[in-house]
Design a protein around this motif. Structure first.
Motif, PDB file in Angstrom:
ATOM      1  N   ASP A 167       0.725  -1.235   0.130  1.00 47.06           N
ATOM      2  CA  ASP A 167       0.048  -0.010  -0.212  1.00 47.06           C
ATOM      3  C   ASP A 167       0.774   1.189   0.064  1.00 47.06           C
ATOM      4  N   LYS A 168       1.130   1.794  -1.213  1.00 49.72           N
ATOM      5  CA  LYS A 168       1.882   2.870  -1.235  1.00 49.72           C
ATOM      6  C   LYS A 168       1.751   4.218  -0.410  1.00 49.72           C
ATOM      7  N   GLU A 169       0.453   4.456  -0.259  1.00 50.69           N
ATOM      8  CA  GLU A 169       0.108   5.678   0.819  1.00 50.69           C
ATOM      9  C   GLU A 169       0.576   5.382   2.107  1.00 50.69           C
ATOM     10  N   VAL A 170       0.257   4.048   2.603  1.00 47.65           N
ATOM     11  CA  VAL A 170       0.779   3.596   3.902  1.00 47.65           C
ATOM     12  C   VAL A 170       2.371   3.726   3.900  1.00 47.65           C
ATOM     13  N   ILE A 171       2.732   3.064   2.973  1.00 51.45           N
ATOM     14  CA  ILE A 171       4.620   3.116   2.834  1.00 51.45           C
ATOM     15  C   ILE A 171       4.885   4.478   3.079  1.00 51.45           C
ATOM     16  N   GLN A 172       4.528   5.334   2.152  1.00 48.99           N
ATOM     17  CA  GLN A 172       4.981   6.741   2.450  1.00 48.99           C
ATOM     18  C   GLN A 172       4.859   7.434   3.857  1.00 48.99           C
ATOM     19  N   LYS A 173       3.794   7.020   4.338  1.00 55.69           N
ATOM     20  CA  LYS A 173       3.530   7.547   5.783  1.00 55.69           C
ATOM     21  C   LYS A 173       4.340   7.036   6.644  1.00 55.69           C
ATOM     22  N   ILE A 174       4.699   5.637   6.606  1.00 54.73           N
ATOM     23  CA  ILE A 174       5.642   4.915   7.399  1.00 54.73           C
ATOM     24  C   ILE A 174       6.837   5.404   7.261  1.00 54.73           C
ATOM     25  N   ILE A 175       7.500   5.659   5.988  1.00 56.41           N
ATOM     26  CA  ILE A 175       8.630   6.183   5.788  1.00 56.41           C
ATOM     27  C   ILE A 175       8.841   7.596   6.453  1.00 56.41           C
ATOM     28  N   LYS A 176       8.081   8.396   6.240  1.00 54.03           N
ATOM     29  CA  LYS A 176       8.053   9.697   6.600  1.00 54.03           C
ATOM     30  C   LYS A 176       8.172   9.804   8.323  1.00 54.03           C
ATOM     31  N   GLU A 177       7.417   8.887   8.968  1.00 52.37           N
ATOM     32  CA  GLU A 177       7.609   8.681  10.285  1.00 52.37           C
ATOM     33  C   GLU A 177       9.026   8.268  10.972  1.00 52.37           C
ATOM     34  N   PHE A 178       9.227   7.243  10.121  1.00 49.80           N
ATOM     35  CA  PHE A 178      10.462   6.260  10.526  1.00 49.80           C
ATOM     36  C   PHE A 178      11.789   7.247  10.363  1.00 49.80           C
ATOM     37  N   SER A 179      11.748   7.979   9.066  1.00 44.75           N
ATOM     38  CA  SER A 179      12.846   8.943   8.898  1.00 44.75           C
ATOM     39  C   SER A 179      13.068   9.923   9.884  1.00 44.75           C
ATOM     40  N   GLU A 180      11.795  10.703  10.199  1.00 42.27           N
ATOM     41  CA  GLU A 180      12.101  11.665  11.290  1.00 42.27           C
ATOM     42  C   GLU A 180      12.300  11.176  12.567  1.00 42.27           C
ATOM     43  N   THR A 181      11.873  10.147  12.824  1.00 43.44           N
ATOM     44  CA  THR A 181      12.246   9.742  14.197  1.00 43.44           C
ATOM     45  C   THR A 181      13.696   9.147  14.261  1.00 43.44           C
ATOM     46  N   MET A 182      14.264   8.630  13.327  1.00 41.22           N
ATOM     47  CA  MET A 182      15.578   8.290  13.185  1.00 41.22           C
ATOM     48  C   MET A 182      16.411   9.395  13.004  1.00 41.22           C
ATOM     49  N   ARG A 183      16.148  10.676  12.510  1.00 38.90           N
ATOM     50  CA  ARG A 183      16.869  11.839  12.351  1.00 38.90           C
ATOM     51  C   ARG A 183      17.000  12.363  13.965  1.00 38.90           C
ATOM     52  N   ILE A 184      15.889  12.492  14.438  1.00 37.45           N
ATOM     53  CA  ILE A 184      15.808  12.927  15.981  1.00 37.45           C
ATOM     54  C   ILE A 184      16.894  12.085  16.712  1.00 37.45           C
ATOM     55  N   ILE A 185      16.726  10.915  16.952  1.00 40.30           N
ATOM     56  CA  ILE A 185      17.545  10.054  17.723  1.00 40.30           C
ATOM     57  C   ILE A 185      19.013   9.928  17.341  1.00 40.30           C
ATOM     58  N   ALA A 186      19.069   9.996  15.990  1.00 38.75           N
ATOM     59  CA  ALA A 186      20.650   9.604  15.547  1.00 38.75           C
ATOM     60  C   ALA A 186      21.353  11.329  15.901  1.00 38.75           C
ATOM     61  N   ARG A 187      20.689  12.446  15.672  1.00 38.68           N
ATOM     62  CA  ARG A 187      21.283  13.629  15.974  1.00 38.68           C
ATOM     63  C   ARG A 187      21.485  13.731  17.457  1.00 38.68           C
ATOM     64  N   THR A 188      20.568  13.035  18.155  1.00 34.35           N
ATOM     65  CA  THR A 188      20.715  13.297  19.684  1.00 34.35           C
ATOM     66  C   THR A 188      22.126  12.462  20.023  1.00 34.35           C
ATOM     67  N   GLN A 189      22.334  11.326  19.602  1.00 30.08           N
ATOM     68  CA  GLN A 189      23.217  10.557  19.839  1.00 30.08           C
ATOM     69  C   GLN A 189      24.815  11.089  19.540  1.00 30.08           C
ATOM     70  N   VAL A 190      24.500  11.829  18.194  1.00 26.93           N
ATOM     71  CA  VAL A 190      26.002  12.474  17.779  1.00 26.93           C
ATOM     72  C   VAL A 190      26.181  13.753  18.974  1.00 26.93           C
ATOM     73  N   ARG A 191      25.146  14.491  19.211  1.00 24.34           N
ATOM     74  CA  ARG A 191      25.612  15.442  20.268  1.00 24.34           C
ATOM     75  C   ARG A 191      26.095  14.945  21.587  1.00 24.34           C
ATOM     76  N   ARG A 192      25.673  13.684  21.843  1.00 26.70           N
ATOM     77  CA  ARG A 192      26.258  13.013  23.147  1.00 26.70           C
ATOM     78  C   ARG A 192      27.747  12.686  22.917  1.00 26.70           C
ATOM     79  N   LEU A 193      27.931  12.121  22.010  1.00 27.18           N
ATOM     80  CA  LEU A 193      29.407  11.480  21.530  1.00 27.18           C
ATOM     81  C   LEU A 193      30.273  12.572  21.336  1.00 27.18           C
ATOM     82  N   ASN A 194      29.532  13.721  20.978  1.00 26.43           N
ATOM     83  CA  ASN A 194      30.470  14.994  20.719  1.00 26.43           C
ATOM     84  C   ASN A 194      31.561  15.255  22.034  1.00 26.43           C
ATOM     85  N   LEU A 195      30.531  15.174  23.175  1.00 25.97           N
ATOM     86  CA  LEU A 195      30.979  15.490  24.436  1.00 25.97           C
ATOM     87  C   LEU A 195      32.081  14.344  25.008  1.00 25.97           C
ATOM     88  N   ILE A 196      32.108  13.268  24.572  1.00 27.65           N
ATOM     89  CA  ILE A 196      32.890  12.173  25.180  1.00 27.65           C
ATOM     90  C   ILE A 196      33.715  11.567  24.289  1.00 27.65           C
TER      91      ILE A 196
END
Length: 235
Positions: A167-196
Motif C-alpha cells: 500500500d503506497k500511501e501507507v508506505i510513504q506515511k511509515i517512511i516519513k515517520e520512520f525517517s523523522e524519528t531516526m533523524r531525531i535520535i541519531a542527531r541526539t546521539q551525535v551530540r552526546r558523542l561529541n562530548l565524550i
C-alpha cells in the motif's frame, strides 16, 4: 593487494561484528559483551564525571517512552564499553571485519573502514536499545551491517513494502515517520558523542545510519526498479 585473513571461525560463535585491531587482536562486538561491561563502565568515576552524566545531552529524549527516569539513555549501552578502544581510530582507518548473522554458519567478511564496521553498533543502538527506536527493528530484518548505505536502504524499503502489503500511501506515511524519528535520535546521539569522543569514528557511524534512512525519501523506488532491470538484462 588483497589482504589475506586467517579466520578462527570457532571464536565467531555469537551474533555480532568482530573487528581485527592494529595489534592483530579481535574486538568482539556482541550483545553479550556489550551488556556485560556497560554498567561497570558507566559507574566508574574515572570514566565519566558526575558533571558529564548530569548534562542535558545524556538524559532521555523528550520523546522517550521512559523519560523522567534517573538512569542514562539506553542507546548509550552499546557505545560506552568501546569508547577507549574506538577513540584510537579515525573514521577512515582501514580494518578487517567479520559479521556473524543470527543464521548459523553464515559469516560476512570485509576489508572496510572503522566507521563502516561501526554501522552495526549504530543500528543496534538506535533500533535495539533506544526506547523510541525499538519499534523499527523489523525494518532492518535481513540487513548486513557491512553493506553500503544504499544496499541497506533498499532492504529496509523492501521490508516496509512487505509489512505494508504494498500500500503506497501507507508506505510513504511509515517512511516519513520512520525517517523523522531516526533523524531525531541519531542527531541526539551525535551530540552526546561529541562530548565524550576524541575521534570521529563513532559520530560518523551514527551520521551514516541517519543517511541510510534519508535515502528512503530519495527516489528509492526508482533505484530499486533500475536494480531489477539491470538484473533481468544480465540474465
Amino acid at each position: 593487494m588483497t589482504k589475506e585473513l586467517n579466520l578462527p571461525l570457532n571464536m565467531f560463535n555469537e551474533t555480532g561484528i568482530y573487528i581485527l585491531l592494529n595489534d592483530e587482536s579481535w574486538l568482539a562486538l556482541t550483545r553479550e559483551n556489550i551488556e556485560k561491561i556497560t554498567q561497570d563502565y558507566w559507574n566508574n568515576v574515572h570514566k565519566f564525571s558526575d558533571k558529564i552524566k548530569e548534562m542535558i545531552e545524556f538524559q532521555r529524549c523528550q520523546l522517550c517512552p521512559a523519560k523522567g527516569g534517573k538512569d542514562f539513555c539506553d542507546a548509550l549501552r552499546p557505545i560506552l564499553p568501546l569508547l577507549e578502544i574506538i577513540d584510537e581510530y579515525n573514521s577512515f582507518d582501514k580494518i578487517s571485519a567479520v559479521y556473524k548473522s543470527n543464521t548459523d554458519k553464515i559469516y560476512y567478511v570485509s576489508n572496510t573502514t572503522i566507521q563502516e564496521a561501526l554501522q552495526y553498533i549504530a543500528i543496534l543502538s538506535l533500533t535495539q536499545y533506544c526506547q523510541l527506536g525499538k519499534k523499527y527493528w523489523k525494518y532492518y530484518l535481513g540487513t548486513v551491517p557491512l553493506m553500503n548505505g544504499q544496499e541497506v536502504s533498499k532492504r529496509i524499503y523492501l521490508n516496509i513494502y512487505w509489512l505494508c502489503k504494498g500500500d503506497k500511501e501507507v508506505i510513504q506515511k511509515i517512511i516519513k515517520e520512520f525517517s523523522e524519528t531516526m533523524r531525531i535520535i541519531a542527531r541526539t546521539q551525535v551530540r552526546r558523542l561529541n562530548l565524550i569522543c576524541k575521534n570521529d569514528a563513532f559520530m560518523n557511524a551514527f551520521i551514516n545510519a541517519h543517511v541510510i534512512t534519508e535515502m528512503l525519501d530519495l527516489n528509492i523506488e526508482n533505484i530499486l526498479e533500475k536494480a531489477f532491470e539491470k538484473f533481468e538484462n544480465n540474465q
